[in-house]
Design an enzyme around this catalytic site. Structure first.
Site, short mmCIF file in Angstrom:
data_model
loop_
_atom_site.label_atom_id
_atom_site.label_comp_id
_atom_site.label_asym_id
_atom_site.label_seq_id
_atom_site.Cartn_x
_atom_site.Cartn_y
_atom_site.Cartn_z
N ASP A 64 5.30 66.17 76.11
CA ASP A 64 5.21 67.05 74.93
C ASP A 64 5.64 68.46 75.29
OD1 ASP A 64 4.30 64.94 73.49
OD2 ASP A 64 2.20 65.57 73.44
N TYR A 157 19.42 85.70 65.58
CA TYR A 157 19.71 84.58 66.48
C TYR A 157 20.54 85.07 67.66
CZ TYR A 157 21.99 80.25 68.11
OH TYR A 157 22.46 79.23 68.89
N LYS A 161 19.85 84.80 71.80
CA LYS A 161 20.74 84.14 72.76
C LYS A 161 21.27 85.14 73.79
CE LYS A 161 21.21 80.18 72.38
NZ LYS A 161 20.24 79.09 72.70
N1 LIG Z 1 25.05 73.96 67.41
C1 LIG Z 1 25.70 75.07 67.75
O1 LIG Z 1 26.65 75.52 67.08
C2 LIG Z 1 25.33 75.77 69.03
C3 LIG Z 1 26.23 76.70 69.57
C4 LIG Z 1 25.90 77.38 70.72
C5 LIG Z 1 24.68 77.15 71.32
N2 LIG Z 1 23.80 76.25 70.79
C6 LIG Z 1 22.52 76.07 71.44
O2 LIG Z 1 22.44 74.77 71.96
C7 LIG Z 1 21.06 74.34 71.96
C8 LIG Z 1 20.96 72.96 71.35
O3 LIG Z 1 21.42 73.01 70.00
P1 LIG Z 1 21.95 71.73 69.21
O4 LIG Z 1 23.26 72.12 68.63
O5 LIG Z 1 21.87 70.52 70.08
O6 LIG Z 1 20.94 71.67 68.00
P2 LIG Z 1 19.74 70.68 67.67
O7 LIG Z 1 20.16 69.27 67.77
O8 LIG Z 1 19.19 71.18 66.38
O9 LIG Z 1 18.70 70.95 68.84
C9 LIG Z 1 17.74 71.96 68.79
C10 LIG Z 1 16.57 71.53 69.63
O10 LIG Z 1 15.59 72.56 69.65
C11 LIG Z 1 14.33 71.93 69.50
N3 LIG Z 1 13.30 72.83 69.01
C12 LIG Z 1 13.32 73.60 67.89
N4 LIG Z 1 12.14 74.21 67.76
C13 LIG Z 1 11.35 73.80 68.81
C14 LIG Z 1 10.03 74.07 69.22
N5 LIG Z 1 9.21 74.87 68.54
N6 LIG Z 1 9.58 73.49 70.37
C15 LIG Z 1 10.37 72.66 71.07
N7 LIG Z 1 11.63 72.36 70.73
C16 LIG Z 1 12.11 72.92 69.61
C17 LIG Z 1 14.57 70.80 68.52
O11 LIG Z 1 13.50 69.90 68.61
P3 LIG Z 1 12.86 69.13 67.33
O12 LIG Z 1 13.57 67.81 67.26
O13 LIG Z 1 11.42 69.00 67.69
O14 LIG Z 1 13.10 70.00 66.12
C18 LIG Z 1 15.89 70.27 69.10
O15 LIG Z 1 15.62 69.44 70.20
C19 LIG Z 1 20.27 75.43 71.24
O16 LIG Z 1 19.66 76.26 72.19
C20 LIG Z 1 21.34 76.20 70.49
O17 LIG Z 1 20.96 77.56 70.28
C21 LIG Z 1 24.11 75.54 69.66
#
Ligand SMILES: NC(=O)c1ccc[n+]([C@@H]2O[C@H](COP(=O)([O-])OP(=O)(O)OC[C@H]3O[C@@H](n4cnc5c(N)ncnc54)[C@H](OP(=O)(O)O)[C@@H]3O)[C@@H](O)[C@H]2O)c1
Length: 251
Positions: A64, A157, A161
């Protein structure tokens, strides 16, 4: 320990349901037997992520992890690290609420910064201590192009980051010579759950593109991973753009 090809035996995904993290794990699991620890909030998404990896032949353990409850999250991670040697850890938890909601709700803004930045600091320090003691390990921190120069349209945001990016860049320098490496990954717009419904930015990539870049960097990398690579020169330009030009371009 990484094997001679640079592949890990054990992989920890913090934010274990992230689509990007899931692609990294699946790409690694297809190459060799892998033990994956999914640190995530309990949900059907977490069970589904575990099932996919089990289907690829990986052994999967869940822990968890709620980034808004840092003391509890650290306790659970500490007990995991006491019993399992982690070769590669991906710090992937993150949240991207609408900027207008963040501007109107300081509590939401603080929670977002806690998940994206503060929890990432706590996890990074814990991983660094454990990996330093074991004498090896790779920490992969998912930063963002948004960290380079936060914009009017997403500065809450972006600031979270930017904080994460600065922290892991410093941690990388602090760990130099310890056997532990840190990869700061800066993807642009990624087509994932996080960006669903948003207009794709130029140079948009997929979770698999990020996974391929990370998996290629894990064996020997100790620096910054830009995804796509073409984003690097573009962002150097963005970083040095005078403020009025930056605002007019409206990136
Ligand atoms: N997508 C983009 O365009 C992009 C670009 C650059 C960087 N990133 C970064 O890459 C990373 C992954 O993003 P992704 O694109 O794979 O999006 P994603 O699938 O939405 O993943 C986000 C993750 O964060 C978790 N999360 C959110 N709130 C949380 C909390 N309170 N406690 C624990 N976990 C939590 C979510 O878990 P739950 O399933 O529990 O909600 C999910 O596993 C992020 O750090 C994001 O900022 C994303």
């Amino acid at each position: 320990m990484l094997n001679s090809l640079g592949h890990p035996d054990t992989l920890l995904l913090v934010g274990g349901t992230s689509e990007i993290a899931a692609s990294i794990a699946a790409t690694m699991a297809r190459r060799r037997p892998l033990h994956v620890v999914l640190a995530a909030r309990p949900s059907s998404r977490r069970s589904a992520a575990a099932n996919v990896l089990t289907g690829l032949g990986a052994s999967v353990e869940v822990v968890d992890f709620d980034a808004t409850d840092i003391p509890r999250a650290l306790e659970d991670l500490r007990s995991l690290l006491a019993r399992t040697e982690i070769d590669v850890a991906v710090v992937a938890q993150g949240r991207l609420p609408r900027q207008s909601d963040l501007e109107n709700d300081p509590v939401l803004a603080v929670e977002t910064c806690t998940i994206n930045y503060t929890a990432a600091v706590a996890v990074g320090l814990l991983l660094a201590r454990q990996m330093r003691e074991q004498g090896h390990g790779v920490i992969v921190a998912l930063s963002s192009l948004a960290a380079i120069r936060p914009r009017r349209a997403n500065f809450v945001y972006g600031s979270s980051k930017a904080g994460l990016d600065a922290f892991y860049t410093g941690l990388r320098d602090q760990l130099r010579g310890s056997g532990v490496r840190v990869l700061v990954v800066r993807p642009g717009f990624v087509h994932s759950r996080m960006t669903r419904g948003l207009k794709p930015a130029p140079l948009a990539v997929t979770p698999q593109d990020v996974a391929d870049a990370v998996v290629a960097a894990v064996p020997t990398g100790n620096g910054t991973v830009w995804v796509p690579r073409a984003a690097r020169p573009l962002m150097l330009l963005v970083r040095t753009m005078p403020g009025p030009v930056f605002r007019r371009v409206g990136l």
